[in-house]
Every structure is written in structure tokens, then in C-alpha cells.
Design an enzyme around this catalytic site. Sequence first.
Site, short mmCIF file in Angstrom:
data_model
loop_
_atom_site.label_atom_id
_atom_site.label_comp_id
_atom_site.label_asym_id
_atom_site.label_seq_id
_atom_site.Cartn_x
_atom_site.Cartn_y
_atom_site.Cartn_z
N ASP A 21 -36.95 -31.27 -19.33
CA ASP A 21 -37.12 -32.39 -20.27
C ASP A 21 -38.52 -33.00 -20.17
O ASP A 21 -39.15 -32.97 -19.11
CB ASP A 21 -36.06 -33.45 -19.96
CG ASP A 21 -35.87 -34.41 -21.11
OD1 ASP A 21 -36.39 -34.17 -22.21
OD2 ASP A 21 -35.18 -35.44 -20.90
N HIS A 73 -44.22 -27.90 -25.40
CA HIS A 73 -43.37 -26.71 -25.21
C HIS A 73 -44.24 -25.52 -24.79
O HIS A 73 -43.89 -24.74 -23.94
CB HIS A 73 -42.61 -26.38 -26.49
CG HIS A 73 -41.71 -27.49 -26.96
ND1 HIS A 73 -40.87 -28.16 -26.10
CD2 HIS A 73 -41.52 -28.05 -28.19
CE1 HIS A 73 -40.19 -29.08 -26.78
NE2 HIS A 73 -40.57 -29.04 -28.04
N LEU A 91 -33.22 -12.21 -8.64
CA LEU A 91 -32.86 -13.52 -9.17
C LEU A 91 -32.23 -13.31 -10.54
O LEU A 91 -32.73 -12.54 -11.35
CB LEU A 91 -34.15 -14.37 -9.33
CG LEU A 91 -34.09 -15.65 -10.18
CD1 LEU A 91 -33.27 -16.73 -9.48
CD2 LEU A 91 -35.50 -16.19 -10.45
C1 FPP Z 1 -36.99 -30.91 -23.83
O1 FPP Z 1 -38.16 -31.70 -23.94
C2 FPP Z 1 -37.32 -29.51 -24.02
C3 FPP Z 1 -36.80 -28.67 -24.97
C4 FPP Z 1 -35.78 -29.10 -25.95
C5 FPP Z 1 -37.24 -27.28 -25.08
C6 FPP Z 1 -37.36 -26.54 -23.78
C7 FPP Z 1 -38.11 -25.30 -24.01
C8 FPP Z 1 -39.03 -24.78 -23.19
C9 FPP Z 1 -39.33 -25.31 -21.86
C10 FPP Z 1 -39.84 -23.60 -23.59
C11 FPP Z 1 -39.19 -22.28 -23.73
C12 FPP Z 1 -38.24 -21.85 -22.72
C13 FPP Z 1 -37.96 -20.54 -22.45
C14 FPP Z 1 -36.83 -20.21 -21.57
C15 FPP Z 1 -38.76 -19.43 -22.98
P1 FPP Z 1 -38.28 -32.69 -25.16
O2 FPP Z 1 -38.93 -31.98 -26.29
O3 FPP Z 1 -36.93 -33.24 -25.47
O4 FPP Z 1 -39.22 -33.78 -24.59
P2 FPP Z 1 -39.15 -35.35 -24.90
O5 FPP Z 1 -37.85 -35.84 -24.29
O6 FPP Z 1 -40.34 -35.89 -24.23
O7 FPP Z 1 -39.17 -35.51 -26.39
#
Ligand code: FPP
Length: 237
Positions: free
Chosen positions: A16, A33, A127
Site C-alpha cells: 500500500d 506503481h 519460494l
Molecule cells: C496500493 O497502493 C497498490 C495497488 C493497488 C497496486 C499494487 C501493485 C503493484 C505493487 C505493482 C504490480 C505488482 C505485481 C505483482 C507485478 P495505492 O495505489 O492504494 O496507494 P495509496 O493508498 O497511496 O493511494
Amino acid sequence: MENELKIPNHVGIIMDGNGRWAQERGMVRTMGHKNAIKTLKALCLHMADVGVKYASLYAFSTENFKREKSEVDYLMDLFISSFTKEFKFLIEKNVRVVFSGRREPLPEKVLEAMDKIQEDTKNNKDLVLNICLNYGSHAEMVDTTKKICEMYKEGKIELDDINEEFIQKNLYQDLPPLDFVIRTSGELRLSNFMMYQASYAEFYFPQVYFPDFTTEEFDKAILEFNKRNRRFGGVKK
Ligand code: FPP
């Protein structure tokens, strides 16, 4: 890391804070991201090195489809490039990639990239990386219940065959329970992540946003895990 440290067998990571990481740097949310991928690659290698056997990553929830279309599209493209390019090194690193979640309504190209990396890593042993994509615990309960009802309807099982272990085996993936759940960015929620599997997990909520969750931050998390007295409902030692 010191040898005598206990390493959790199954770690869950709620990645997050990508959006906030980018916004605080005057960038568009999607840059968070993008930067998360670098962090994630280093983390996967590190987890394999220190002896984590299973890692579950919350990449996209069933609820994340409510985001702006441009962000959802960006993430779908990022999944494709990750599984076809960025994460190909996992094949040589003996990491097995599996997925949890609903295939519908993921775009065909994302599904193809998921199937390919799963197939290419299927014999790897160090893993198991369980990527939760279009995942939600509630959806998993519904899908598992339907699957079990079908088995019952077809006469393949008796009612008494249904117990805790049987339910676990029929979730999206048959994985051991989570020992440790880490959610970055300081939010104190599970947000529909692996609720069945997390029943006796220890929780850790570092303040850093996910792109800043370095291997050093992971080591700090392991030190914290080692301070916990896990009792699984038993008495305090
Ligand atoms: C939450 O942060 C993150 C996500 C919804 C996306 C997670 C994706 C990745 C880490 C990249 C791709 C992963 C793989 C496995 C290839 P947020 O956008 O909700 O952040 P915020 O709370 O600050 O808005």
C-alpha cells in the site's frame, strides 16, 4: 541477517501507499506503481535468500476495479510487462509463481501473461510467490463454497468430508497459513486480504510507502516478528 532468527514460513504483503508516494513527489499516482516494481523485484530475491517459503502479494483487489479507468488500464499493462519481462528472472531464481483471484473480468492479455509465467516457473522450488490479482477474500469464500457444493452435487464428497483442512485445500491455492502479514503505509486494515489464511498471523504496519519498503525495511519486520509470542489460542509461555 543473524542465523538464529525465526523466518516466517508464509509472509503476506499488502503493498500500500504507491499513490501517495508518487503524489508527495509531485508525480502522477501511476509512477508509484512503476517504482513499486523495483522494490518488489529486490524483495522477492531477498525473501528467497533469507528462506521465506511462501509469499503472498496483494497486487489488485476485486474492489480496485472501482478506480479511475486510466489507473486500472495502467496497472493491467504493468502486470503484462511484469510477467512477460521484469519478472522473468524468477524462472532462473527457482521461484514458482502462482495466482489467486478471479479470472473474470481480467483482460485476455493479462491472463495470457499470468498463465505463461505460471507455466514457466511450475517446477521451481525455493519460494512460492502467490500473486493475488483480482483477489478478494469474500469472492474466494463464494468461489470455494460453489466448488465444494459442485463436488457434493456430483457425489464426489460426503457432508462430513467438509472440515477446516478441506476448505483450505479448496481455496484458490492450497497454501500453508499466513504467519506474518505486512501492510505498508501505516494503514491498519486487512482490506479483504486472505482472511481465512490470516486467522493466526502476526500483523506489522510499517509507516513507509511500498516503493520505500526496501530489503532493510523487510529485515526490520523480521526482527519485529521475532519479538512476538505466538500462542495460537494456547497459554502464554
Ligand atoms: C496500493 O497502493 C497498490 C495497488 C493497488 C497496486 C499494487 C501493485 C503493484 C505493487 C505493482 C504490480 C505488482 C505485481 C505483482 C507485478 P495505492 O495505489 O492504494 O496507494 P495509496 O493508498 O497511496 O493511494
